[in-house]
Design an enzyme around this catalytic site. Structure first.
Site, short mmCIF file in Angstrom:
data_model
loop_
_atom_site.label_atom_id
_atom_site.label_comp_id
_atom_site.label_asym_id
_atom_site.label_seq_id
_atom_site.Cartn_x
_atom_site.Cartn_y
_atom_site.Cartn_z
N GLY A 51 0.87 -1.17 -0.09
CA GLY A 51 -0.14 0.07 -0.08
C GLY A 51 0.92 1.24 0.05
O GLY A 51 2.08 1.08 0.28
N CYS A 78 5.20 -6.25 1.59
CA CYS A 78 5.60 -5.03 1.74
C CYS A 78 5.20 -3.93 2.68
O CYS A 78 5.30 -4.40 3.98
CB CYS A 78 5.26 -4.24 0.23
SG CYS A 78 6.27 -2.88 -0.15
N TYR A 79 4.13 -3.24 2.41
CA TYR A 79 3.37 -2.73 3.54
C TYR A 79 2.85 -3.79 4.43
O TYR A 79 2.72 -3.41 5.83
CB TYR A 79 2.09 -1.91 2.94
CG TYR A 79 1.55 -0.99 4.22
CD1 TYR A 79 2.03 0.12 4.39
CD2 TYR A 79 0.03 -1.57 4.54
CE1 TYR A 79 1.12 0.97 5.75
CE2 TYR A 79 -0.32 -0.81 5.63
CZ TYR A 79 -0.09 0.50 6.11
OH TYR A 79 -0.62 1.12 6.95
N HIS A 165 8.13 -8.39 -3.93
CA HIS A 165 6.76 -8.49 -4.21
C HIS A 165 6.88 -9.77 -5.33
O HIS A 165 6.88 -9.84 -6.48
CB HIS A 165 6.17 -7.51 -5.29
CG HIS A 165 5.84 -6.20 -4.44
ND1 HIS A 165 4.66 -5.77 -3.83
CD2 HIS A 165 6.62 -5.04 -4.31
CE1 HIS A 165 4.64 -4.71 -3.38
NE2 HIS A 165 5.92 -4.24 -3.36
N GLU A 167 4.42 -11.65 -6.26
CA GLU A 167 3.08 -11.59 -6.91
C GLU A 167 3.44 -10.82 -8.37
O GLU A 167 2.48 -10.97 -9.29
CB GLU A 167 1.73 -10.78 -6.36
CG GLU A 167 1.94 -9.04 -6.05
CD GLU A 167 2.89 -8.81 -4.98
OE1 GLU A 167 3.48 -9.68 -4.36
OE2 GLU A 167 2.55 -7.74 -4.53
N ASP A 222 -7.45 -4.60 -26.27
CA ASP A 222 -8.63 -4.54 -25.22
C ASP A 222 -9.73 -4.44 -25.76
O ASP A 222 -10.66 -5.31 -25.80
CB ASP A 222 -8.23 -3.95 -23.99
CG ASP A 222 -6.71 -4.14 -23.21
OD1 ASP A 222 -6.41 -4.87 -23.47
OD2 ASP A 222 -6.32 -2.74 -22.76
N LYS A 368 -3.50 -7.96 -19.31
CA LYS A 368 -3.50 -8.01 -20.71
C LYS A 368 -3.30 -9.23 -21.12
O LYS A 368 -3.56 -9.78 -22.11
CB LYS A 368 -2.42 -6.99 -21.12
CG LYS A 368 -2.06 -6.77 -22.54
CD LYS A 368 -2.99 -5.94 -23.12
CE LYS A 368 -2.64 -4.48 -22.99
NZ LYS A 368 -3.56 -3.63 -23.47
#
Ligand code: GLN
Length: 598
Positions: A51, A78-79, A165, A167, A222, A368
Site C-alpha cells: 500500500g 511490503c506494507y 513482491h 506476485e 483490449d 493484458k
C-alpha cells in the site's frame, strides 16, 4: 472451496495477488483491511497486501492484531510485512536507501516458503520504509544489499513477511513462493479459469438486461477483444462499435483499423472524425492529468452525440469499454490506493455512469495477458492479438507539453546524481522536465536524469537503479543514445498538442516502429512508446525518447535492451525526420518509472 483472503491496504498489486493465487488453482478473494478478524476464520490463508502508506504515519490503515492469533497462516507483502512487524512488537523506520525495481536477495535461512529455490534470487521491490527490528519469534530468512529484512518469518506460528513482491512477474520465482505459501496453508486446488469465463459471459447478459451495447473501439488489443467477445455473446445486431479519431492516433491508424476489422468480418463498426474538437479543446493544456481528464470526457461526449445522430435510444444502448484491471487500480479505483494516473476510461463522467450501472466492461477484471489468451480463444488473428498496446489517450500523453517554464532542478539533486553516475563511469545531468513514476505504491512526478557513457546495458541498469533508489527527486533515467552536446544543457520550449507537433511525433513513431518490425525484434518487445519532449538541444532541435519495455501485464516492466543493429536502424530512421534532435533511451524499470511518461 478452500480460499485465501487478500487484505487490501490500497496496494497497486492487491488484485494481482488474488489473480496469481487463482492461477495456482486456489480461489482467492479481496477483503477490506478493516474487516474484523473473526470474519477471517473461514479462510485457509491470509495475505496482507502492499500500500502507498507508511506505518509510521498516524492514521495509516491497519488490521486487528487478532488476525495473527487465529492460527491461520499469514503472509505480509511490503506494507503488509511492515504492518505485521510493527503490530507484533517489531520496528519500522524510513530506509536509508529505498529500493525500486530490481534487487538481489540472498536466502540465509531454510524455510518452507523458499522450498525449491536457490539461495540467490532476483526480486522486484517498491519501498521506502524498512523493518529494522523483528518481533519476537521471528527470524530473518533473506536479505538484499540495502535491506537486511527482505524476508522474515516465524515458522511455528506460520507468519511470514516479504519486503519484495512475489506476485509480480518480474520476480522470476515469485510464483514458486506463492505456491509454497499455498502449501503452508494446506489448500486444495479446486479453482479453474473456466469458472471465470462462465461467470464473465453470464455477467454480460445479466448486466445488459436486454439492452444493447455501444462500444468504444480504439483498435487496440483490449477494445478489439471486448468487441469480438460481445459480438459472440450478444450477437452483432445488439452491438455497435464506435471508433473515434481523436487526432491523437498513430499514422493512418483509424483507416487501418476499420479496414482490418471489416476484413475480419466485423461490419458493425463506425468511425467518427472528432480530431478538430479534441485538438481545439486540448489547445493550451500542459498538465498531464488535465489532458487525460479532457480526453476521457470528450470520448463520452462524442459517443453520446454519435448515438443521438443515429437516432438510437440512449436508454437501450449501454456504453461499452475495453477497460482492463490496471486502468482501474492506477486511477485509484480502490479504497486506499493512490492515483498514479487517471486512465481515460476512469474520468468523472464515466465514474458517474458506472455508479448508475450504465457501463459494460466485460474485461474489467483481467490483465493484458489474459485478454490476449481470450482473444486467441475467440479466434482473432495473431497480429491483432499481439499488437503492442497503445494507450487510449494515444499520442496525447506521448507528446509532453509545456508552457515554457523550466522545472528547476535542486542543486543537491543534481550533485548527488552526478556523483552516483560518476562513480559508475557515467556523466549525468538532471533534465528540467517531469514525468510520472510509481514508487512504494504511490505516484511521483519528478525529474528524469540523462546519463551518457558506454552502451553497456548491465551497467546502465545499475546506474539507473542506483540513482532512482538514492536520489529523491529523480524517478527516471534515460541514456543518451544519440546526443550532440549534452554538456551544453537543454532548453525547455513552449509546446502543446498542435497538429504539427502531433504529425511530427506520428512520423517519428511510424519510422521507428517500422525499423523495429524490420529488425525482427518487434515480438521480443512488449511495447515501445516514443515520447516527444518539450526540450530542445544546442541546435534548437526537439528531443525524443524511446521507451521499449518487456512486461506481461503492465503492472511491472523492465526496460528492453535492443541489439546494436536494431538500435542503429532505429536511430537512422529517426534522424531522417526534420527537426529531430537528441535521442534518449529510457533505462528505467517499472517501478520506479511508469511505462508511459504521463
Ligand atoms: N509505502 C510503503 C513503503 O514505501 C509500502 C510500499 C508498498 O507496499 N509497496 O515502504
Amino acid at each position: 472451496m478452500d480460499t485465501i483472503a487478500v487484505l487490501d491496504f490500497g496496494g497497486q498489486y492487491t488484485h494481482l495477488i488474488a489473480n496469481r493465487i487463482r492461477r495456482l488453482g486456489v480461489f482467492s478473494e479481496i477483503v477490506p483491511c478493516h474487516a474484523p478478524a473473526s470474519d477471517l476464520r473461514p479462510f485457509k490463508g491470509i495475505i496482507l497486501s502492499g500500500g502507498p502508506y507508511s506505518v509510521l504515519d498516524p492514521g495509516s490503515p491497519t488490521v486487528e492484531a487478532e488476525v495473527f492469533t487465529l492460527g491461520i497462516p499469514v503472509l505480509g507483502l511490503c506494507y503488509g510485512h511492515q504492518l505485521m512487524a510493527s503490530l507484533l512488537g517489531g520496528g519500522v523506520c524510513k530506509g536509508k536507501v529505498r529500493e525500486y525495481g530490481t534487487a538481489r536477495i540472498a536466502i540465509t535461512e531454510e524455510s518452507a516458503l523458499f522450498a525449491g529455490l536457490d539461495t540467490d534470487q532476483v526480486v522486484w521491490m517498491s519501498h521506502g520504509d524498512t523493518v529494522d527490528r523483528l518481533p519476537e519469534g521471528f527470524a530473518v530468512l533473506a536479505s538484499s544489499e540495502d535491506c537486511s529484512t527482505a524476508a522474515v518469518g516465524d515458522a511455528s506460528r506460520r507468519l511470514y513477511g516479504l519486503q519484495f513482491h512475489p506476485e509480480v512477474t518480474h520476480t522470476p520465482n515469485g510464483m514458486t513462493i506463492l505456491d509454497n505459501f499455498i502449501g503452508i496453508c494446506g489448500c486444495r486446488r479446486e479453482w479453474s479459469a473456466e469458472f471465470f469465463l462462465k461467470e464473465m459471459t453470464a455477467g454480460i447478459e445479466k448486466q445488459c438486461n436486454g439492452r444493447n451495447v455501444f462500444l468504444l473501439v480504439s483498435g487496440g488489443v483490449d477494445s478489439t477483444v471486448a468487441f469480438a467477445l460481445l459480438n459472440e455473446t450478444l450477437g452483432p445486431e445488439r452491438v455497435l462499435g464506435l471508433h473515434i479519431d481523436t487526432g491523437l492516433m498513430r499514422l493512418d491508424e483509424s483507416d487501418d483499423i476499420l479496414a482490418y476489422l471489416r476484413e475480419h468480418g466485423f461490419n458493425n463498426l463506425h468511425i467518427v472524425d472528432a480530431s478538430r474538437r479534441f485538438l481545439a479543446t486540448l489547445g493550451n493544456i500542459a498538465d498531464p492529468e488535465e489532458k487525460r481528464a479532457i480526453i476521457g470526457k470528450l470520448f463520452i461526449e462524442v459517443q453520446q452525440a454519435a448515438l443521438a445522430e443515429r437516432g438510437l435510444n440512449a436508454e437501450k444502448w449501454m456504453l461499452g469499454q475495453g477497460t482492463i484491471y490496471p486502468d482501474t487500480i492506477e486511477s485509484a479505483g480502490t479504497e486506499h490506493a493512490d492515483r498514479i494516473k487517471t486512465h481515460h476510461n476512469r474520468v468523472d463522467i464515466i465514474l458517474e455512469l458506472l455508479r448508475k450501472g450504465l457501463v459494460l466492461e466485460p474485461l474489467s477484471q483481467l490483465y493484458k495477458d489474459e485478454v490476449r489468451a481470450l482473444g486467441e480463444e475467440l479466434g482473432l488473428p495473431h497480429k491483432l492479438v499481439w499488437r503492442h498496446p497503445f494507450p487510449g489517450p494515444g499520442l496525447g500523453v506521448r507528446a509532453l507539453c509545456s508552457d515554457g517554464a523550466h522545472q528547476p532542478v535542486d542543486s543537491s539533486v543534481e550533485d548527488q546524481t552526478v556523483r552516483l553516475a560518476g562513480a559508475l563511469g557515467y556523466a549525468a545531468r538532471v533534465l528540467p522536465v517531469h514525468s510520472v513514476g510509481v514508487q512504494g505504491d504511490g505516484r511521483t512526478y519528478a525529474h528524469p536524469a540523462l546519463v551518457t557513457g558506454p552502451r553497456d546495458w548491465e551497467a546502465l541498469e545499475r546506474v539507473s537503479t542506483r540513482i532512482t533508489n538514492a536520489v529523491r527527486g529523480v524517478n527516471r533515467v534515460v541514456y543518451g543514445l544519440r546526443v550532440k552536446k549534452p554538456e551544453d544543457g537543454y532548453r525547455v520550449e513552449k509546446a502543446f498538442l498542435t497538429r504539427d507537433r502531433l504529425d511530427k511525433l506520428r512520423k517519428i513513431d511510424h519510422a521507428v516502429t517500422e525499423a523495429l518490425y524490420a529488425s525482427e525484434e518487434y515480438d521480443a518487445v512488449w511495447q515501445m512508446p516514443v515520447v516527444l519532449l518539450p526540450l530542445v538541444n544546442c541546435d534548437n532541435e526537439e528531443c525524443v525518447v524511446l521507451r521499449p519495455i518487456m512486461s506481461q501485464e503492465a503492472m511491472t516492466a523492465r526496460f528492453a535492451p535492443l541489439s546494436e543493429p536494431a538500435l542503429n536502424a532505429i536511430i537512422e530512421s529517426a534522424r531522417a525526420i526534420d527537426g529531430v534532435g537528441d535521442v534518449f533511451f529510457d533505462v528505467t524499470h517499472k517501478p520506479p518509472g511508469t511505462i508511459e511518461w504521463e
